[in-house]
Design a protein around this motif. Structure first.
Motif, mmCIF file in Angstrom:
data_model
loop_
_atom_site.group_PDB
_atom_site.id
_atom_site.type_symbol
_atom_site.label_atom_id
_atom_site.label_comp_id
_atom_site.label_asym_id
_atom_site.label_seq_id
_atom_site.Cartn_x
_atom_site.Cartn_y
_atom_site.Cartn_z
ATOM 1 N N ALA A 230 -85.320 60.393 -67.862
ATOM 2 C CA ALA A 230 -85.225 59.244 -68.770
ATOM 3 C C ALA A 230 -86.631 58.743 -69.084
ATOM 4 C CB ALA A 230 -84.399 58.121 -68.157
ATOM 5 N N ALA A 231 -86.926 58.622 -70.371
ATOM 6 C CA ALA A 231 -88.254 58.173 -70.784
ATOM 7 C C ALA A 231 -88.215 57.710 -72.228
ATOM 8 C CB ALA A 231 -89.288 59.299 -70.624
ATOM 9 N N THR A 232 -89.242 56.976 -72.597
ATOM 10 C CA THR A 232 -89.504 56.631 -73.987
ATOM 11 C C THR A 232 -91.000 56.368 -74.086
ATOM 12 O OG1 THR A 232 -88.788 55.240 -75.851
ATOM 13 C CG2 THR A 232 -89.191 54.127 -73.766
ATOM 14 N N ASP A 233 -91.526 56.292 -75.307
ATOM 15 C CA ASP A 233 -92.921 55.852 -75.429
ATOM 16 C C ASP A 233 -92.938 54.438 -76.003
ATOM 17 O OD1 ASP A 233 -92.280 56.558 -78.048
ATOM 18 O OD2 ASP A 233 -94.177 57.561 -78.449
ATOM 19 N N VAL A 234 -93.939 53.689 -75.592
ATOM 20 C CA VAL A 234 -94.038 52.275 -75.973
ATOM 21 C C VAL A 234 -94.880 52.196 -77.236
ATOM 22 C CG1 VAL A 234 -94.773 49.981 -75.267
ATOM 23 C CG2 VAL A 234 -93.793 51.553 -73.581
ATOM 24 N N THR A 235 -94.227 51.843 -78.339
ATOM 25 C CA THR A 235 -94.925 51.788 -79.620
ATOM 26 C C THR A 235 -94.595 50.478 -80.333
ATOM 27 O OG1 THR A 235 -93.171 53.229 -80.520
ATOM 28 C CG2 THR A 235 -95.237 54.276 -79.870
ATOM 29 N N GLY A 236 -94.073 50.567 -81.550
ATOM 30 C CA GLY A 236 -93.984 49.396 -82.411
ATOM 31 C C GLY A 236 -93.096 48.264 -81.948
ATOM 32 N N PHE A 237 -92.091 48.546 -81.102
ATOM 33 C CA PHE A 237 -91.198 47.486 -80.641
ATOM 34 C C PHE A 237 -91.723 46.783 -79.390
ATOM 35 C CE2 PHE A 237 -87.913 50.229 -82.828
ATOM 36 C CZ PHE A 237 -87.796 49.400 -83.919
ATOM 37 N N GLY A 238 -92.882 47.210 -78.907
ATOM 38 C CA GLY A 238 -93.448 46.589 -77.718
ATOM 39 C C GLY A 238 -92.721 47.022 -76.458
ATOM 40 N N LEU A 239 -93.310 46.712 -75.303
ATOM 41 C CA LEU A 239 -92.710 47.118 -74.037
ATOM 42 C C LEU A 239 -91.304 46.553 -73.868
ATOM 43 C CD1 LEU A 239 -92.825 48.388 -71.207
ATOM 44 C CD2 LEU A 239 -93.886 46.259 -70.406
ATOM 45 N N LEU A 240 -91.120 45.272 -74.143
ATOM 46 C CA LEU A 240 -89.803 44.672 -73.931
ATOM 47 C C LEU A 240 -88.768 45.250 -74.892
ATOM 48 C CD1 LEU A 240 -90.481 40.899 -73.182
ATOM 49 C CD2 LEU A 240 -89.800 42.713 -71.608
ATOM 50 N N GLY A 241 -89.150 45.500 -76.140
ATOM 51 C CA GLY A 241 -88.206 46.066 -77.094
ATOM 52 C C GLY A 241 -87.757 47.461 -76.709
ATOM 53 N N HIS A 242 -88.705 48.302 -76.299
ATOM 54 C CA HIS A 242 -88.342 49.665 -75.910
ATOM 55 C C HIS A 242 -87.579 49.683 -74.586
ATOM 56 C CE1 HIS A 242 -90.246 51.838 -79.175
ATOM 57 N NE2 HIS A 242 -91.268 51.014 -79.082
ATOM 58 N N THR A 243 -87.902 48.767 -73.682
ATOM 59 C CA THR A 243 -87.135 48.654 -72.439
ATOM 60 C C THR A 243 -85.702 48.253 -72.733
ATOM 61 O OG1 THR A 243 -89.130 48.038 -71.217
ATOM 62 C CG2 THR A 243 -87.030 47.506 -70.204
ATOM 63 N N TRP A 244 -85.536 47.310 -73.642
ATOM 64 C CA TRP A 244 -84.182 46.883 -74.029
ATOM 65 C C TRP A 244 -83.409 48.050 -74.630
ATOM 66 C CZ3 TRP A 244 -81.769 46.456 -78.891
ATOM 67 C CH2 TRP A 244 -80.547 45.774 -78.894
ATOM 68 N N GLN A 245 -84.056 48.856 -75.473
ATOM 69 C CA GLN A 245 -83.384 50.028 -76.049
ATOM 70 C C GLN A 245 -82.933 50.991 -74.957
ATOM 71 O OE1 GLN A 245 -86.291 51.519 -78.931
ATOM 72 N NE2 GLN A 245 -85.009 50.774 -80.602
ATOM 73 N N MET A 246 -83.778 51.210 -73.942
ATOM 74 C CA MET A 246 -83.395 52.090 -72.841
ATOM 75 C C MET A 246 -82.211 51.519 -72.073
ATOM 76 S SD MET A 246 -86.956 53.504 -71.166
ATOM 77 C CE MET A 246 -86.173 54.787 -70.196
ATOM 78 N N ALA A 247 -82.246 50.215 -71.820
ATOM 79 C CA ALA A 247 -81.149 49.582 -71.088
ATOM 80 C C ALA A 247 -79.841 49.690 -71.862
ATOM 81 C CB ALA A 247 -81.491 48.113 -70.809
ATOM 82 N N GLN A 248 -79.908 49.447 -73.168
ATOM 83 C CA GLN A 248 -78.719 49.541 -74.003
ATOM 84 C C GLN A 248 -78.175 50.970 -74.052
ATOM 85 O OE1 GLN A 248 -77.074 47.063 -76.327
ATOM 86 N NE2 GLN A 248 -77.866 45.817 -74.659
ATOM 87 N N ALA A 249 -79.071 51.931 -74.288
ATOM 88 C CA ALA A 249 -78.640 53.323 -74.419
ATOM 89 C C ALA A 249 -78.080 53.870 -73.109
ATOM 90 C CB ALA A 249 -79.812 54.182 -74.891
ATOM 91 N N SER A 250 -78.615 53.375 -71.974
ATOM 92 C CA SER A 250 -78.201 53.889 -70.668
ATOM 93 C C SER A 250 -77.058 53.086 -70.053
ATOM 94 C CB SER A 250 -79.393 53.885 -69.702
ATOM 95 O OG SER A 250 -80.454 54.684 -70.181
ATOM 96 N N GLY A 251 -76.760 51.901 -70.596
ATOM 97 C CA GLY A 251 -75.722 51.062 -70.025
ATOM 98 C C GLY A 251 -76.083 50.515 -68.658
#
Length: 322
Positions: free
Chosen positions: A198-219
Motif C-alpha cells: 500500500a502506497a501513494t505519493d504526496v502531491t497536489g492534495f497535500g499529506l492529509l488529502g492523500h492520507t484521507w484518500q488511502m483511508a477511504q480506499a482501504s476502508g
C-alpha cells in the motif's frame, strides 16, 4: 471534477487491475500473469525559475506515479505547451534537457511527445511502466496494524510560492528544488523488497488529502502524529506569514470537515500538512514489524528524512491528526 467523473460510466475489464474508482496514482492493466502496464500522465506549470530544474521536476513528478504503484518506468511521451513567440528556443531546450536528464536517470526513454500552443508554459510526461500484478502497490491495500512512513519532507508548495514573492531565502529554494527533483526510485525499490503493498505519493492534495484518500480506499482509519512529519527548514516561519499557495488553502478547506484535529496541533502545522506538494515523497503503509527495517534501509540508501509518521487502525475511512 469528481462530480463530473461520477456522472460517467466506469470501465470494467478483467485485466484493468487499477482504474479511476479509487483515485490511485496510475492505472494498471494486466498483460499476462507476470506483467502489467502502469499508465500515468501529469503536467505542471513552472515550479522552478531555472528552466533545466523545471524540466527535471516535471519529469520526476510524472515518474513518481509509476514508483507509487511499485512499477519500473520504461518509456515516456513528453507534453509541452507554450505561448507562441513568448518563450525562446533556448528556454525550451533547457526544459527538455532537464526532462531528458531525469528520464535517463530512471533508466527509461523518451519515445516521443506532443507540443501545443497554450496561454502559459506547461510541461509533463505520459509514462508507461511495468509491474508484476502480484507485487504492485495501491492506495487501497492499507491494513490495521500497518505503520505509515513518509520518504520526503513537506514544504515545496509554500517555499515555491514564497519564492515568487521574493520572500524565501535562496537556500530554502535550493532545498525545495533538490527534494522535488529527486526520484522516488530508491524508496519504491526498498518498499517492494520489504513487502509493502500500500502506497501513494504526496502531491497536489497535500499529506492529509492523500492520507484521507488511502483511508477511504482501504476502508480503515489513519492516525498521524503531526510533530513526527518531516518538514523542510524554515517553512514554519513561512506558514506564520500565510504564504501558502491557493491549492493548499483549498486542501485545508476540503479536509477540515473530513479529519479530526487534536486541539494541541497549531493552525500553521495543520496547514503545512495540507500544503500542495510537487514531486513529493512516497507515503508507505508498512507492516508494523518491518517499519524499523524499512526506515533504516531508506536512510542508509540516501533517503535521509524517511520517518514513521502514523499508523493504520480498523475503521471507516477517517483521519485523525494528533
Amino acid at each position: 471534477m469528481l462530480q463530473v467523473l461520477s456522472q460517467l460510466p466506469g470501465f470494467c475489464h478483467p485485466d484493468l487491475l487499477v482504474g479511476g474508482d479509487t483515485f490511485d496514482d496510475a492505472g494498471v492493466y494486466r498483460l499476462d500473469s507476470e506483467r502489467a502496464l502502469v499508465l500515468t500522465v501529469d503536467v505542471l506549470t513552472p515550479i522552478a525559475e531555472d528552466p533545466f530544474v523545471f524540466g527535471q521536476v516535471a519529469a520526476a513528478n510524472s515518474l513518481s506515479d509509476v514508483y507509487a504503484m511499485g512499477g519500473t518506468p520504461l518509456a515516456a511521451l513528453c507534453v509541452l505547451g507554450f505561448p507562441i513567440g513568448e518563450i525562446d528556443n533556448e528556454t525550451i531546450r533547457m526544459i527538455l534537457a532537464g526532462v531528458w536528464d531525469k528520464v535517463r536517470e530512471a533508466g527509461a526513454v523518451v519515445a516521443g511527445g506532443h507540443t501545443t500552443r497554450d496561454m502559459e508554459l506547461k510541461c509533463g510526461l505520459a509514462v508507461f511502466g511495468l509491474v508484476h500484478p502480484g507485487q504492485m502497490f495501491t492506495n487501497a491495500a492499507c491494513e490495521p496494524g500497518d505503520v505509515l512512513v513518509l520518504t520526503k519532507p513537506l514544504g515545496s508548495g509554500i517555499i515555491t510560492t514564497a519564492a515568487r514573492a521574493g520572500r524565501a531565502a535562496p537556500e530554502m529554494v535550493a532545498q525545495a528544488n533538490r527534494v522535488m527533483s529527486t526520484l522516488n526510485a530508491r524508496a519504491a525499490a526498498i518498499a517492494g523488497e520489504c513487502g509493502v503493498r500500500a502506497a501513494t505519493d504526496v502531491t497536489g492534495f497535500g499529506l492529509l488529502g492523500h492520507t484521507w484518500q488511502m483511508a477511504q480506499a482501504s476502508g480503515v482509519d489513519v492516525v498521524l502524529e503531526a510533530r513526527q512529519v518531516p518538514l523542510m527548514p524554515g517553512v514554519f516561519e513561512l506558514a506564520r506569514q500565510n504564504l501558502f499557495p491557493g491549492g493548499s488553502l483549498r486542501n485545508y478547506e476540503f479536509i477540515r470537515s473530513r479529519a479530526v484535529f487534536a486541539q494541541s496541533v497549531p493552525e500553521e502545522l495543520r496547514m503545512l500538512l495540507c500544503d500542495a506538494q510537487t514531486s513529493g515523497g512516497l507515503l508507505l503503509a508498512v507492516r508494523g514489524d518491518r517499519a524499523a527495517e524499512v526506515v533504516s534501509r531508506l536512510r542508509k540508501s540516501g533517503v535521509d528524512e524517511a520517518a514513521v509518521i502514523g499508523d493504520v487502525r480498523a475503521g471507516i475511512g477517517m483521519v485523525r491528526l494528533n
